[in-house]
Every structure is written in structure tokens, then in C-alpha cells.
Design a protein around this motif. Sequence first.
Motif, PDB file in Angstrom:
ATOM      1  N   ALA A 213     132.438 -27.197  31.213  1.00  0.00           N
ATOM      2  CA  ALA A 213     131.218 -26.386  31.284  1.00  0.00           C
ATOM      3  C   ALA A 213     130.591 -26.241  29.896  1.00  0.00           C
ATOM      4  N   ILE A 214     131.435 -26.074  28.879  1.00  0.00           N
ATOM      5  CA  ILE A 214     130.920 -25.944  27.508  1.00  0.00           C
ATOM      6  C   ILE A 214     130.260 -27.244  27.055  1.00  0.00           C
ATOM      7  N   ILE A 215     130.899 -28.377  27.365  1.00  0.00           N
ATOM      8  CA  ILE A 215     130.357 -29.682  26.972  1.00  0.00           C
ATOM      9  C   ILE A 215     128.987 -29.908  27.606  1.00  0.00           C
ATOM     10  N   LEU A 216     128.909 -29.723  28.917  1.00  0.00           N
ATOM     11  CA  LEU A 216     127.646 -29.954  29.613  1.00  0.00           C
ATOM     12  C   LEU A 216     126.611 -28.902  29.225  1.00  0.00           C
ATOM     13  N   GLY A 217     127.053 -27.645  29.062  1.00  0.00           N
ATOM     14  CA  GLY A 217     126.134 -26.585  28.674  1.00  0.00           C
ATOM     15  C   GLY A 217     125.541 -26.820  27.298  1.00  0.00           C
ATOM     16  N   THR A 218     126.377 -27.268  26.357  1.00  0.00           N
ATOM     17  CA  THR A 218     125.891 -27.559  25.008  1.00  0.00           C
ATOM     18  C   THR A 218     124.881 -28.695  25.022  1.00  0.00           C
ATOM     19  N   PHE A 219     125.187 -29.724  25.778  1.00  0.00           N
ATOM     20  CA  PHE A 219     124.282 -30.872  25.886  1.00  0.00           C
ATOM     21  C   PHE A 219     122.943 -30.456  26.494  1.00  0.00           C
ATOM     22  N   GLY A 220     122.998 -29.700  27.592  1.00  0.00           N
ATOM     23  CA  GLY A 220     121.773 -29.261  28.243  1.00  0.00           C
ATOM     24  C   GLY A 220     120.961 -28.304  27.399  1.00  0.00           C
ATOM     25  N   ALA A 221     121.633 -27.342  26.775  1.00  0.00           N
ATOM     26  CA  ALA A 221     120.930 -26.358  25.950  1.00  0.00           C
ATOM     27  C   ALA A 221     120.268 -27.008  24.738  1.00  0.00           C
ATOM     28  N   SER A 222     120.851 -28.100  24.250  1.00  0.00           N
ATOM     29  CA  SER A 222     120.285 -28.767  23.079  1.00  0.00           C
ATOM     30  C   SER A 222     119.042 -29.583  23.428  1.00  0.00           C
ATOM     31  N   TRP A 223     119.129 -30.343  24.528  1.00  0.00           N
ATOM     32  CA  TRP A 223     118.083 -31.315  24.812  1.00  0.00           C
ATOM     33  C   TRP A 223     117.066 -30.877  25.863  1.00  0.00           C
ATOM     34  N   LEU A 224     117.448 -30.034  26.800  1.00  0.00           N
ATOM     35  CA  LEU A 224     116.529 -29.678  27.883  1.00  0.00           C
ATOM     36  C   LEU A 224     115.219 -29.048  27.392  1.00  0.00           C
ATOM     37  N   PRO A 225     115.249 -28.072  26.460  1.00  0.00           N
ATOM     38  CA  PRO A 225     113.970 -27.494  26.015  1.00  0.00           C
ATOM     39  C   PRO A 225     113.004 -28.530  25.447  1.00  0.00           C
ATOM     40  N   PHE A 226     113.518 -29.459  24.644  1.00  0.00           N
ATOM     41  CA  PHE A 226     112.655 -30.478  24.055  1.00  0.00           C
ATOM     42  C   PHE A 226     112.145 -31.441  25.118  1.00  0.00           C
ATOM     43  N   ALA A 227     113.015 -31.856  26.039  1.00  0.00           N
ATOM     44  CA  ALA A 227     112.594 -32.784  27.095  1.00  0.00           C
ATOM     45  C   ALA A 227     111.533 -32.155  27.996  1.00  0.00           C
ATOM     46  N   ILE A 228     111.711 -30.878  28.327  1.00  0.00           N
ATOM     47  CA  ILE A 228     110.728 -30.189  29.166  1.00  0.00           C
ATOM     48  C   ILE A 228     109.408 -30.030  28.428  1.00  0.00           C
ATOM     49  N   TYR A 229     109.486 -29.660  27.149  1.00  0.00           N
ATOM     50  CA  TYR A 229     108.257 -29.464  26.382  1.00  0.00           C
ATOM     51  C   TYR A 229     107.496 -30.774  26.199  1.00  0.00           C
ATOM     52  N   CYS A 230     108.202 -31.885  26.086  1.00  0.00           N
ATOM     53  CA  CYS A 230     107.529 -33.178  25.966  1.00  0.00           C
ATOM     54  C   CYS A 230     106.689 -33.484  27.199  1.00  0.00           C
ATOM     55  N   VAL A 231     107.119 -32.987  28.357  1.00  0.00           N
ATOM     56  CA  VAL A 231     106.393 -33.244  29.604  1.00  0.00           C
ATOM     57  C   VAL A 231     105.228 -32.277  29.781  1.00  0.00           C
ATOM     58  N   VAL A 232     105.474 -30.991  29.523  1.00  0.00           N
ATOM     59  CA  VAL A 232     104.452 -29.971  29.802  1.00  0.00           C
ATOM     60  C   VAL A 232     103.598 -29.647  28.581  1.00  0.00           C
ATOM     61  N   GLY A 233     104.021 -30.055  27.394  1.00  0.00           N
ATOM     62  CA  GLY A 233     103.295 -29.696  26.176  1.00  0.00           C
ATOM     63  C   GLY A 233     102.018 -30.486  25.995  1.00  0.00           C
ATOM     64  N   ASN A 234     101.159 -29.967  25.159  1.00  0.00           N
ATOM     65  CA  ASN A 234      99.879 -30.597  24.850  1.00  0.00           C
ATOM     66  C   ASN A 234      99.804 -30.809  23.343  1.00  0.00           C
ATOM     67  N   PRO A 235      99.278 -31.952  22.907  1.00  0.00           N
ATOM     68  CA  PRO A 235      99.216 -32.206  21.456  1.00  0.00           C
ATOM     69  C   PRO A 235      98.346 -31.210  20.697  1.00  0.00           C
ATOM     70  N   ASP A 236      97.508 -30.474  21.427  1.00  0.00           N
ATOM     71  CA  ASP A 236      96.682 -29.459  20.763  1.00  0.00           C
ATOM     72  C   ASP A 236      97.453 -28.170  20.488  1.00  0.00           C
ATOM     73  N   TYR A 237      98.649 -28.049  21.079  1.00  0.00           N
ATOM     74  CA  TYR A 237      99.448 -26.861  20.824  1.00  0.00           C
ATOM     75  C   TYR A 237      99.910 -26.849  19.366  1.00  0.00           C
TER      76      TYR A 237
END
Length: 293
Positions: A213-237
Motif C-alpha cells: 500500500a505504501i509503494i503504490l500510495g507513494t507512486f500515486g501521490a507523486s505522479w497523479l496530481p501532475f498527470a491530472i493537471y496536464c489533462v485539465v490544465g490550461n497554458p494560460d494558468y
Amino acid sequence: AALNPWDVMLCVSGTAIACENALVVAIICYSPSLRTPMFVLVGSLATADLLAGLGLILNFVFQYVIPSETVSLLTVGFLVASFAASVSSLLAITVDRYLSLYNALTYYSERTVLCIHTMLAGAWGVSLCLGLLPVLGWNCLHDRAVCSVVRPLTKSNVTLLSASFFLIFLVMLHLYIEICKIVCRHAHQIALQQHFLTASHYVATKKGVSTLAIILGTFGASWLPFAIYCVVGNPDYPSVYTYATLLPATYNSMINPIIYAYRNQEIQRSMWVLFCGCFQAKVSFRSRSPSDV
């Protein structure tokens, strides 16, 4: 140009990543005993993270010392390939751990070695292709309208990278759930044979599941915010949003050596030999299999 504190933090993070993983690569290359498939995978992960750390340093240097669009494309492509190889190596390690439990009797065979080498060749090949895409023209240097939150990558490029990450994350989640099922089933079988589940078996099972759980949680917590923001973010932000999600993603490469290398007792023994020049025989080490998490 004035130094951006976020760029400085990324450079510092890259330096720490490079130093940590360079030590792991040196230990694996230095020790002939660390030639098993498990350590080949750990070495692949450390090499990818080492390159990612060097890429962060080079990106900082070229951004402030030799600003150039061509160099920017090369460094961004280098970073994409390195981080893609890191994530792919994590997936390969997860597959290896699953196979070591699911096919325990046939795991130590030439077929397993071939499978692991094939996985690594595919992972690095795909990562290299992803890193070459911006260099070969998939960039927004001549059309700012298609830029993503990570310049000079295009929106479609980062969408592809994010989709690939989500797919890998789901596959890893599924495999770790299956690993937990196998571990719990083994503990139950031991309990039936001994008519009860001993405290040591219960603690070992709980520790194994918690570590997964720690291994998967660390991996998800590290990369998920950036991956999600790459999809929903706007270059004007504001660019601070990109930095605030990218920096934690780099921490995954900083944590990987601790999780997958420095906790391993064979690597600890090799560190004793490498730094002390001798090994104290009175300190006992137990060889681990990939399923030991």
C-alpha cells in the motif's frame, strides 16, 4: 534572467536524485552477486532515475546559461524519456513480483530471464520513442495555441503521456491487489496446516500488505496530481501550478532507491564492502526474492 525559485528546487531535487541513484547503479555494477533478474530491474529503475536527475540539472543549466529552443527540446525530450523509463521500470518490477509469487516453482528459469529482458527492452524502447516525439516535431515552438502546461510540449503530447501513466497505474493497482490476495491466501494455507495463524505469520502478512500500500500510495501521490493537471490544465494558468505538481512527481525518483534498493539486505551488504573494504562476517544477511516487499 532572474532565478526562478521553483527551477532552483527542481535542480536541487535533480541533484539529490542523481546522487542517490548513481550510488545504486555503482553498487549493482560493482557487485557480481547482484546479477539476478530482480537486481537487473532495480538497476534499470536506478538508471532511469539517474538520467532523470541529470536531465533536471541540465535543463536548469541550459535554461539560464545557454537559452535555446533547440536545447530546450532536447532536454525536455531527455526528461520525458527518462521519467517514462522510470515509470515503465516500476511496472516491470511489479510484474516481476507478481510472477515470483504466481509462478514460484518456475520463476528461477531461463524463461523468466528472457521475459524480464524483453520487458526492459520494450520499456526503454517505448520511452525513447516518447522522448523523441518533441524533437521530431511534436512541439509548440511555432504554434503557441497548441501548447500545454509543459512548454514546449503540445496538449496532445501531454494527453498521451498522461493516458499512458493512468494505464500503467491501473495495471500496477490490479497486480498489487492480486499480490495481496496471493499473500493472504498463503497465510490462510499456513494457518490451516498449523490449525491456527501464528502471531509472526499475521505480522508478516500485515507488514507485506502495508508495504504494498505504501509503494503504490507513494507512486500515486507523486505522479497523479501532475498527470491530472496536464489533462485539465490550461497554458494560460499561472506556471506555479505546473511547478507545484511537477516537483512532487520528481520526489518519486528520490524515494525509489529507498524503497527498492537501500532496504534490500544484499545491497546493504554490498555497501559495506564498497565503503568499508571489508565485510563483518558476524552480520548475517538473508537473500531476498522479488516477492519480499
